[in-house]
Design an enzyme around this catalytic site. Sequence first.
Site, mmCIF file in Angstrom:
data_model
loop_
_atom_site.group_PDB
_atom_site.id
_atom_site.type_symbol
_atom_site.label_atom_id
_atom_site.label_comp_id
_atom_site.label_asym_id
_atom_site.label_seq_id
_atom_site.Cartn_x
_atom_site.Cartn_y
_atom_site.Cartn_z
ATOM 1 N N LYS A 7 0.768 -1.327 -0.027
ATOM 2 C CA LYS A 7 -0.010 0.431 -0.335
ATOM 3 C C LYS A 7 0.541 1.203 0.364
ATOM 4 O O LYS A 7 1.853 1.413 -0.300
ATOM 5 C CB LYS A 7 -1.394 0.056 1.403
ATOM 6 N N SER A 36 -9.990 2.091 3.940
ATOM 7 C CA SER A 36 -8.588 3.218 2.588
ATOM 8 C C SER A 36 -7.744 2.283 1.422
ATOM 9 O O SER A 36 -7.419 2.398 0.676
ATOM 10 C CB SER A 36 -8.113 4.771 3.361
ATOM 11 N N SER A 52 -9.501 0.001 7.941
ATOM 12 C CA SER A 52 -8.756 0.110 6.467
ATOM 13 C C SER A 52 -8.586 -1.208 5.438
ATOM 14 O O SER A 52 -8.360 -0.944 4.055
ATOM 15 C CB SER A 52 -7.793 1.167 6.506
#
Lengths: 479, 478, 94
Positions: A77, A152, A176
């Site tokens: 990420k 997210s 997330s």
Amino acid sequence: MGLNECTLVELTEKLRIGEITTSDIIRDIESAITQDEGNKYPLNAYTSFDIESIEKEIKSQNKKEDTLLKGVPIAIKDIINVMDTPTTCGSGILKDYISPYDATAIKNLRKNGGVPAGKLNMDEFAMGSSNENSYFGVVRNPHDRKKIPGGSSGGAAAAVSANLAVAALASDTGGSIRQPASMCGIFGIKPTYGRVSRFGLIAYASSFDQIGPITNTVMDGAILLDAVSGYDPKDSTSANEKVPCFRDFVGKGLGGLRIGIPEEYFGEGLNSEVRDIVERGIKILSEANASVKRIALKYTRYAIACYYIIATAEASSNLARFDGIRYGTRFVDTEDLETLYRENRNIGFGDEVKRRILLGTFALSSGYYDAYYLKAQRARTLIREDFKEAFREVDIIVTPVSPIAAWDIGELIDDPLQMYLSDVYTVPVNLAGLPAASVPCGKTKDRLPVGVQLIADHFNEADIFRVARIIEEGEKGAE
Amino acid sequence: MSFEAVIGLEIHIQLNTQTKTFCSCSTSFGDKPNSHTCPVCLGLPGALPVFNEQALNKGIMAGLALKCEVAEFSIFARKNYFYPDLPKSYQISQYESPLNKGGYVLINDDEGKKRKVGITRAHLEEDAGKLIHDENPKGPSFVDFNRCGVPLLEIVTEPDIRTPDEAYRFLQAIKEMMQYTEVSECNMEKGELRVDVNISMRNFGDQGFGVKQEIKNMNSFANVKRALEYEVKRQTKILRSGQKLIQQTRLFDVSKSATVPMRMKEEAHDYRYFPDPDLVPVTLTHDQIERIQNSLPELPQNKRERLKKQYNLTDYDVEVLCSSHKLANYFEAAANGYKSPKKIANWILSELIRVLNERRIEIDDCKVTPTKLRDLFDLMDSKVISGKIAKAVFDDMVESGQSASEIVEKKGLKQVTDRAEIVKVIVETIEENEKVVRDYRDGKKKVFGFLVGKVMQKTHGKASPKLVNEILREKLES
Amino acid sequence: MKIDKKTIQWVADLANLSLGEEEELEMEKQLLAILDYMDILSELDLEGVEPTSHTLGYKNVTREDRVGESFEINEVKKIAPKWERGHFVVPRVV
């Protein structure tokens, strides 16, 4: 079957016996990405996937034979610093930023034979539940490309789910990891706060942020968590606790664990299809002879307010460093300092980030500090105590991850409060610093995946892996 | 109507550590700009602070020296504001729970009476970077982050100071204390001690406070005193004329010897302090604090009183000797066990301080160690050299670092105590100075000195003055 | 809590954000709704409840005072948006 569709377990075995190389896996991933880019609605899961730099990573990889990951490429990420690699956090203000250092989690990953390969799209600074807030564009859900993948870590979940990555490292501040894992039908675990070092994880809300894996299987999740966990003297909030070997607990059976079902998580607002799927998960457990018990987490209804005050307060301070002075993009270069700050922050940040900075700045400002920030910190104590009490009676708490399955892209984007409220089942875990996972448990009639959330007491991730494996098996059997 | 000044100080002292407060970059001064930087002190995204244990120890020692209550629980907070020298756009400081609270320092007031100046708090924080400005007034500014993150102790006093002289003495006392405890080197040239002052005026006898003026960022005690003197005059004049003061932040302009209003943008100020979630609380037990208390070196005031008594010194002696703990320690090392310590004190106050000043060196850099100085005194006491020769030998020791006896030996400076040899030189001198000898014998006794000088000249100053006097008198009288 | 245009501007100033007029209106509307919702916390009796900053309650994490690695100047230069004579360049501040 392409190598990009294999599990970590399969890949490490193939690598071990020398049947394949890391480059072979990368080739299959790359062709899957290329194929996806040809789609009318590409997933847009990566912010960067640069073959040249990945080849460099492969060359410098830890080639010792006894490593855990043996050269498996792991997508990261884009909130985690990887040295000499773009680290954008999904933001315009960092669009050209090349990190000069490795996060501790990345160092650990390398040490264990993992190869960082590609940076994954995300909501800007991890602020969002739909991955619509990225400077690099919306990420789509591979199960229905008109739907959001969750956020997210939308890029991570979409990539792993569509086999554009074999596994991913992501982060979870208020859900997330778990929420996109649920919406994309894969496994994701947020470990106990402090379990994985935050050094090099770009801070959104420091007292909640935690790195964790997103993977296709529970076993893969355990392996990847084994690879990155551990105390770090560079993170003052890192846990100096013994780390068990998590993969040893996958498939170990329930071992007499007691399951708790909090009624507050099954009330108004929970979509009935989602409820049915979660209850199916609970049934799998009771059929495996788990003792299932109703419990109360009476402060749950205050979690969203509490979380959004503290998280935005911390964020308003954490994001103040992005000012165009020392790094990042200076969109505007003027002779006036104030203008330089304001223009760069105005251009560099997206709407959701600005909204949260404003909210957090307000919550900390004189005159409002007591009424908002301090009050939320107190409420946080009650929520933490709530769980503490619950864990006297049970070992694992089972709940939904999200009250609804993936929604349409654009559906909630103009209603931030509604978006925030969708985090209702995931944020209490972060407020209390607990470990929790999302395990796929079924699909809605529209074929949208739904996960079930497993919450354990501090440092009891091993219990989550035991239970998660049972749901994984039970769910496969049902299919 | 007469006014009195009400003065409070905020002093920033750099703690004497090898590394910065929250990262392991060096604190060394004067190196290449931006060469002591890392992700943490540059505030790079994702970097995290870890607290330097030595900064904590020094902070506790400072608190104890200032007679503060050391907190059993303290936390770091973020002070949020934007400035180019502040990489994270917040400074890690202590706000609600500082390390030290409620102490005092004893100083002499202008009448020489002892007075307490209250210490409100003494807390830990990190320094910002250094800004340099282009020579061209329209040019940009430049930032060097080497200093950024260096540990500071901020000492805040109560408004207990009444005159510029008191402020000066208070600062001296603080500096001595911090040096004695090795909390800080307080090197002013390196900016290791910086002072902000608050001053207001009020009618004598009033209890309230007047309108406060703040003068920021001075790094010399003399300037603090001059700035305060200027402010007393300026404010008194304004108040006498019946005008009102407005609260201001000012700077001391050295070239004008005056304070001038600081140009500041009208901007919102709200530091939004909150506990730094990246750092955990510091807790201390009563025992830990006591252990540090017991390890605290002797403080300046105690040392002065003890040395005065123990070595029979004057007020002046101890005042000068104890102005630096290093000088005081040097004295003790040399004087310990010596029969007349006063002589050593005199030597330090005249000869040693002279060479330190001449050579612009610190006592640590002086090649004459206390032991070597004692050796020199032993040579004088055993009459191997005279006091006069000793001064020359001392200068040589400072230069070469050799021991006194080595120099005496090498240069043949040993005092001539051989009676026969001295008799020989005296007889020669008498023969060569018939006229003077006659004058002496005719009663002009004061030419004796002249003859002694002649003898010393012939022996290059090495003859024992005592023997020369004795023998010469004998020969002249006979 | 009533948040108005002035408050939004004041908060935006503190955060060094410059909002356009339209943006300001939109934010005002949204923040008003969010803060209204936050009032839910007023239902709680928080008298005597200690605030939580750290869930695990760790204390006294320090490191040894030993010099470690710093950046090479070239690495610093690489990340700076504007660099001259070994320094970061910023608008003049005095």
